[in-house]
Structure formats: C-alpha cells, structure tokens
Motif scaffolding. Structure first.
Motif, mmCIF file in Angstrom:
data_model
loop_
_atom_site.group_PDB
_atom_site.id
_atom_site.type_symbol
_atom_site.label_atom_id
_atom_site.label_comp_id
_atom_site.label_asym_id
_atom_site.label_seq_id
_atom_site.Cartn_x
_atom_site.Cartn_y
_atom_site.Cartn_z
ATOM 1 N N LEU A 32 0.540 22.714 26.637
ATOM 2 C CA LEU A 32 0.856 21.376 26.167
ATOM 3 C C LEU A 32 1.208 21.480 24.688
ATOM 4 O O LEU A 32 0.393 21.913 23.878
ATOM 5 C CB LEU A 32 -0.345 20.452 26.365
ATOM 6 C CG LEU A 32 -0.930 20.440 27.778
ATOM 7 C CD1 LEU A 32 -2.259 19.720 27.791
ATOM 8 C CD2 LEU A 32 0.029 19.790 28.747
ATOM 9 N N ILE A 33 2.422 21.108 24.352
ATOM 10 C CA ILE A 33 2.881 21.209 22.975
ATOM 11 C C ILE A 33 2.835 19.818 22.348
ATOM 12 O O ILE A 33 3.577 18.922 22.757
ATOM 13 C CB ILE A 33 4.325 21.767 22.901
ATOM 14 C CG1 ILE A 33 4.470 23.035 23.739
ATOM 15 C CG2 ILE A 33 4.743 21.970 21.449
ATOM 16 C CD1 ILE A 33 3.591 24.183 23.340
ATOM 17 N N PRO A 34 1.956 19.624 21.357
ATOM 18 C CA PRO A 34 1.843 18.299 20.748
ATOM 19 C C PRO A 34 2.981 18.018 19.769
ATOM 20 O O PRO A 34 3.632 18.936 19.267
ATOM 21 C CB PRO A 34 0.506 18.368 20.009
ATOM 22 C CG PRO A 34 0.324 19.810 19.685
ATOM 23 C CD PRO A 34 0.985 20.564 20.803
ATOM 24 N N ASP A 35 3.169 16.754 19.504
ATOM 25 C CA ASP A 35 4.106 16.312 18.482
ATOM 26 C C ASP A 35 3.645 16.874 17.141
ATOM 27 O O ASP A 35 2.449 16.911 16.855
ATOM 28 C CB ASP A 35 4.114 14.778 18.454
ATOM 29 C CG ASP A 35 5.042 14.241 17.399
ATOM 30 O OD1 ASP A 35 6.251 14.148 17.672
ATOM 31 O OD2 ASP A 35 4.555 13.916 16.301
ATOM 32 N N ARG A 36 4.561 17.311 16.339
ATOM 33 C CA ARG A 36 4.166 17.949 15.069
ATOM 34 C C ARG A 36 3.537 16.970 14.079
ATOM 35 O O ARG A 36 2.849 17.363 13.164
ATOM 36 C CB ARG A 36 5.340 18.670 14.439
ATOM 37 C CG ARG A 36 6.389 17.742 13.842
ATOM 38 C CD ARG A 36 7.473 18.513 13.162
ATOM 39 N NE ARG A 36 8.474 18.813 14.172
ATOM 40 C CZ ARG A 36 9.646 19.315 13.913
ATOM 41 N NH1 ARG A 36 9.979 19.597 12.697
ATOM 42 N NH2 ARG A 36 10.497 19.551 14.868
ATOM 43 N N TYR A 37 3.793 15.683 14.272
ATOM 44 C CA TYR A 37 3.235 14.691 13.349
ATOM 45 C C TYR A 37 1.970 14.029 13.879
ATOM 46 O O TYR A 37 1.193 13.479 13.132
ATOM 47 C CB TYR A 37 4.280 13.625 13.029
ATOM 48 C CG TYR A 37 5.526 14.235 12.433
ATOM 49 C CD1 TYR A 37 5.517 14.773 11.154
ATOM 50 C CD2 TYR A 37 6.701 14.300 13.164
ATOM 51 C CE1 TYR A 37 6.645 15.363 10.612
ATOM 52 C CE2 TYR A 37 7.842 14.879 12.622
ATOM 53 C CZ TYR A 37 7.811 15.402 11.349
ATOM 54 O OH TYR A 37 8.923 15.982 10.826
ATOM 55 N N SER A 38 1.803 14.046 15.184
ATOM 56 C CA SER A 38 0.626 13.415 15.791
ATOM 57 C C SER A 38 0.110 14.336 16.885
ATOM 58 O O SER A 38 0.727 14.465 17.928
ATOM 59 C CB SER A 38 1.013 12.066 16.405
ATOM 60 O OG SER A 38 -0.005 11.616 17.252
ATOM 61 N N VAL A 39 -1.028 14.940 16.664
ATOM 62 C CA VAL A 39 -1.560 15.891 17.654
ATOM 63 C C VAL A 39 -1.963 15.202 18.952
ATOM 64 O O VAL A 39 -2.252 15.859 19.939
ATOM 65 C CB VAL A 39 -2.760 16.687 17.087
ATOM 66 C CG1 VAL A 39 -2.308 17.591 15.968
ATOM 67 C CG2 VAL A 39 -3.871 15.764 16.650
#
Length: 80
Positions: A32-39
């Motif tokens: 699962l790759i989170p958004d770089r600005y919001s984990v």
C-alpha cells in the motif's frame, strides 16, 4: 502475477482493498503506497497473487469499476 491499482478515492482504506481482492484468492504480497502528503490516503496498491489466473481475473473484473465514488484503474505490472 502482480497488479497495480490506482485512481483510488481519498476515503479508501486497507480494509476496503482487502475486501475488494478477497474473492480472487491468496495474495502473496500487498503493498500500500500512501500519498506523499498524507500518510492516511492511499494512492497506489500493488497486489501479487499466488495464482496468476486469479490475478488476471481480478485485472479484468476490477478495472474501471467504481469504488467509493471513483473509477479505479487496474493494470498488470510487467517484470514484477
């Protein structure tokens, strides 16, 4: 076989992904790759299936379906 799921809704959770993939059988690896600005927000999911045929079925059946208000994009990962 590994698939890449993208265009995910901001509200989608890991549990939503697991429910979506459950019918296709065993998953050897789930990233699962989170958004770089919001984990908390997921942007991309990689799912490696133990059975390539079930992975191919997931690719065909899931690509373009609406999940939490957004149409997801599912593609095969080459050389995974």
């Amino acid at each position: 076989m590994t698939i890449r799921i993208s265009n995910l809704s901001d509200s989608i959770t890991k549990e939503d992904i697991l429910l979506l993939l459950r019918k296709y059988g065993g998953i050897a690896n789930l990233r699962l790759i989170p958004d770089r600005y919001s984990v908390e927000d997921l942007t991309i999911v990689y799912a490696e299936f133990m059975d390539a045929k079930k992975g191919a079925l997931a690719l065909v059946e899931l690509n373009g379906i609406e999940v939490n208000g957004d149409k997801i994009v599912v593609k095969e990962v080459e050389n995974a």
